[in-house]
Design an enzyme around this catalytic site. Structure first.
Site, PDB file in Angstrom:
ATOM      1  N   HIS A  93     -13.425  -6.154   9.277  1.00 16.97           N
ATOM      2  CA  HIS A  93     -11.975  -5.999   9.383  1.00 16.97           C
ATOM      3  C   HIS A  93     -11.598  -4.520   9.352  1.00 16.97           C
ATOM      4  O   HIS A  93     -12.266  -3.697   8.722  1.00 16.97           O
ATOM      5  CB  HIS A  93     -11.242  -6.786   8.295  1.00 16.97           C
ATOM      6  CG  HIS A  93     -11.460  -6.307   6.891  1.00 16.97           C
ATOM      7  ND1 HIS A  93     -10.757  -5.261   6.337  1.00 16.97           N
ATOM      8  CD2 HIS A  93     -12.286  -6.754   5.923  1.00 16.97           C
ATOM      9  CE1 HIS A  93     -11.139  -5.084   5.087  1.00 16.97           C
ATOM     10  NE2 HIS A  93     -12.070  -5.975   4.800  1.00 16.97           N
ATOM     11  N   ASP A  95      -8.333  -3.388   8.628  1.00 21.06           N
ATOM     12  CA  ASP A  95      -7.177  -3.069   7.792  1.00 21.06           C
ATOM     13  C   ASP A  95      -7.612  -2.705   6.377  1.00 21.06           C
ATOM     14  O   ASP A  95      -8.750  -2.968   5.970  1.00 21.06           O
ATOM     15  CB  ASP A  95      -6.187  -4.239   7.755  1.00 21.06           C
ATOM     16  CG  ASP A  95      -6.786  -5.501   7.153  1.00 21.06           C
ATOM     17  OD1 ASP A  95      -7.970  -5.798   7.423  1.00 21.06           O
ATOM     18  OD2 ASP A  95      -6.077  -6.198   6.404  1.00 21.06           O
ATOM     19  N   ASP A 123     -14.044  -0.497   1.672  1.00 20.64           N
ATOM     20  CA  ASP A 123     -13.545  -1.793   2.148  1.00 20.64           C
ATOM     21  C   ASP A 123     -12.698  -1.617   3.395  1.00 20.64           C
ATOM     22  O   ASP A 123     -11.486  -1.500   3.311  1.00 20.64           O
ATOM     23  CB  ASP A 123     -12.758  -2.463   1.026  1.00 20.64           C
ATOM     24  CG  ASP A 123     -12.486  -3.925   1.279  1.00 20.64           C
ATOM     25  OD1 ASP A 123     -13.052  -4.473   2.235  1.00 20.64           O
ATOM     26  OD2 ASP A 123     -11.709  -4.521   0.514  1.00 20.64           O
ATOM     27  N   GLU A 153      -6.988  -8.809   7.236  1.00 22.00           N
ATOM     28  CA  GLU A 153      -7.892  -9.496   6.311  1.00 22.00           C
ATOM     29  C   GLU A 153      -7.416  -9.395   4.872  1.00 22.00           C
ATOM     30  O   GLU A 153      -7.685 -10.284   4.059  1.00 22.00           O
ATOM     31  CB  GLU A 153      -9.311  -8.911   6.439  1.00 22.00           C
ATOM     32  CG  GLU A 153     -10.386  -9.714   5.725  1.00 22.00           C
ATOM     33  CD  GLU A 153     -10.583  -9.361   4.259  1.00 22.00           C
ATOM     34  OE1 GLU A 153     -11.259 -10.123   3.545  1.00 22.00           O
ATOM     35  OE2 GLU A 153     -10.057  -8.301   3.805  1.00 22.00           O
ATOM     36  N   GLU A 154      -6.718  -8.295   4.545  1.00 16.86           N
ATOM     37  CA  GLU A 154      -6.362  -8.022   3.152  1.00 16.86           C
ATOM     38  C   GLU A 154      -5.065  -8.706   2.706  1.00 16.86           C
ATOM     39  O   GLU A 154      -4.521  -8.361   1.663  1.00 16.86           O
ATOM     40  CB  GLU A 154      -6.222  -6.501   2.942  1.00 16.86           C
ATOM     41  CG  GLU A 154      -7.492  -5.696   3.186  1.00 16.86           C
ATOM     42  CD  GLU A 154      -8.540  -5.897   2.102  1.00 16.86           C
ATOM     43  OE1 GLU A 154      -8.327  -6.760   1.221  1.00 16.86           O
ATOM     44  OE2 GLU A 154      -9.556  -5.205   2.134  1.00 16.86           O
ATOM     45  N   GLU A 182     -18.825  -6.534   4.906  1.00 21.68           N
ATOM     46  CA  GLU A 182     -18.189  -6.279   3.617  1.00 21.68           C
ATOM     47  C   GLU A 182     -19.127  -5.474   2.712  1.00 21.68           C
ATOM     48  O   GLU A 182     -20.348  -5.597   2.804  1.00 21.68           O
ATOM     49  CB  GLU A 182     -17.825  -7.604   2.937  1.00 21.68           C
ATOM     50  CG  GLU A 182     -16.678  -8.350   3.571  1.00 21.68           C
ATOM     51  CD  GLU A 182     -15.314  -7.771   3.211  1.00 21.68           C
ATOM     52  OE1 GLU A 182     -15.265  -6.795   2.447  1.00 21.68           O
ATOM     53  OE2 GLU A 182     -14.301  -8.301   3.708  1.00 21.68           O
ATOM     54  N   HIS A 356     -10.669  -1.235  -3.132  1.00 25.74           N
ATOM     55  CA  HIS A 356      -9.265  -1.236  -3.558  1.00 25.74           C
ATOM     56  C   HIS A 356      -8.999  -0.266  -4.710  1.00 25.74           C
ATOM     57  O   HIS A 356      -7.865  -0.188  -5.187  1.00 25.74           O
ATOM     58  CB  HIS A 356      -8.795  -2.631  -3.977  1.00 25.74           C
ATOM     59  CG  HIS A 356      -8.918  -3.664  -2.904  1.00 25.74           C
ATOM     60  ND1 HIS A 356      -8.416  -4.943  -3.040  1.00 25.74           N
ATOM     61  CD2 HIS A 356      -9.468  -3.622  -1.668  1.00 25.74           C
ATOM     62  CE1 HIS A 356      -8.667  -5.652  -1.945  1.00 25.74           C
ATOM     63  NE2 HIS A 356      -9.313  -4.854  -1.101  1.00 25.74           N
TER      64      HIS A 356
END
Length: 380
Positions: A93, A95, A123, A153-154, A182, A356
């Site tokens: 992903h 984003d 991430d 995705e987030e 990931e 994150h």
């Protein structure tokens, strides 16, 4: 001011041309995976704002003759069509969660190891960088490959770009094995926990706080909910040889409308990460059993995925990486592949504990190791 470039799209796409791409957004995929990581991260792409990065990826991939390029919204697909006996899907992903004073990317050294520091490094733009580099360079892999870079995705599962692509183009999900980039410390993490979010509500009766005995305080009623959460012992469950650790936590609480009003409603937002031997329905039923007095509303749900390590291609991949597989505790889109009957694993650079985080940073050694593992396996 940089020049603008318009690049034709492939036939069958919704519109004929990409959006305007400036010099500042052009990706140089001839550089190292670490350098590509920096480029990707510096094109900010918080969920809902992925278009600039998707345009840059599509532009950079155009011109590689061994790849067919397909665009669906802010999802970019590149695939080989070599007539190989097997096809692998490799996805990531594009984003990120919101930026918090952690862009642009900077290089730093921690205890002698070199890192890239900044939002998205872990991430999962380092994983995407490895994929982009290999997509361009591997002209004749031993398997056909479908590379997918997708949006949203987030955020809530119903917005997920991979899910949208599966609905719009199910033909792109023909494959024998899938890898999701990931963060996994450059090792293989099989399957993933499922994820359910619910709202638990208590009800009361409003009154003036000077005459509280006339009302019924909804906030006071959440004590049992909070106690149950605090005393809960998460399961550790072995599934196909990997041990998954569950988690049940309050992630928010709201109630009350004014400082002089007894509240008639209080809501506790609860997140349950459950092992992949349970379905989402079973997980929700477990929550109903734990909180029988609360009004339960399901906000979001996503199935887990079993490890997927018994497929022949998976066994070959484990051998190429050369490390013992571990479980994935968080939810990832391997679950989507699993639901479509495609065994899938997580494999990407970076420590998941830094995903994150405000000090999000990825080891350059991890990036190189992931590139090596994928390259060796795809070249046989």
């Amino acid at each position: 001011m940089g020049a603008d470039i318009r690049v034709p799209r492939v036939p069958g796409c919704a519109h004929r041309y990409t959006r305007m791409v400036s010099d500042e957004q052009i990706l140089d995929l001839t550089q190292s995976s670490a350098d590509i990581t920096r480029q990707l991260c510096n094109i900010e792409s918080v969920s809902g704002n992925e278009t600039r990065l998707a345009d840059a990826i599509e532009t950079a991939m155009t011109g590689y003759g061994h790849l067919e390029i397909i665009r669906d919204g802010d999802c970019v697909v590149a695939r080989t069509n070599l007539g190989r006996a097997q096809r692998v899907i490799i996805a990531g992903h594009i984003d990120t969660v919101p930026v918090n004073n952690n862009l642009p990317v900077r290089a730093e050294s921690v205890e002698g190891d070199d890192y890239l520091w900044g939002r998205g490094t872990v991430d999962m733009k380092a994983g995407v960088a490895v994929q982009l580099k290999l997509a361009c360079e591997l002209v004749s892999p031993t398997v056909d490959i479908t590379w997918i870079w997708y949006d949203h995705e987030e955020v809530a599962a119903h917005l997920n770009g991979l899910g949208r692509l599966a609905a719009n183009r199910p033909d792109l999900f023909q494959g024998d094995f899938a890898i999701l980039g990931e963060p996994s410390n450059a090792g293989i993490e099989g399957g993933c926990n499922g994820n359910v979010r619910v709202e638990l509500r208590t009800r009361g009766v409003q009154s003036h706080s000077a005459r509280s005995w006339v009302g019924e305080n909804a906030i006071h009623k959440v004590g049992q909910i909070v106690s149950t959460l605090a005393e809960y012992t998460p399961r550790q469950v072995e599934v196909d040889g990997l041990v998954y650790r569950e988690g049940l936590n309050a992630v928010g609480i709201t109630g009350g409308i004014a400082g002089n009003v007894i509240p008639d409603e209080c809501m506790v937002h609860v997140n349950y990460r459950f092992a992949p031997n349970r379905t989402a329905d079973e997980a929700i039923e477990h929550l109903r059993e734990l909180f029988p007095a609360a009004e339960l509303t399901v906000v979001d749900r996503a199935e887990g995925a079993r490890p997927g390590l018994d497929a022949p291609l998976a066994l070959d991949f484990v051998a190429a990486v050369g490390r013992e597989p571990q479980p994935k505790y968080g939810w990832t889109d391997v679950a989507r592949f699993s639901q479509m009957g495609i065994p899938a694993v997580n494999y990407g650079p970076g420590d998941p504990l830094k995903a994150h985080a405000d000090d999000e940073r990825v080891s350059i050694a991890d990036i190189r190791e992931c590139e090596r593992g994928l390259r060796d396996w795809l070249l046989g």
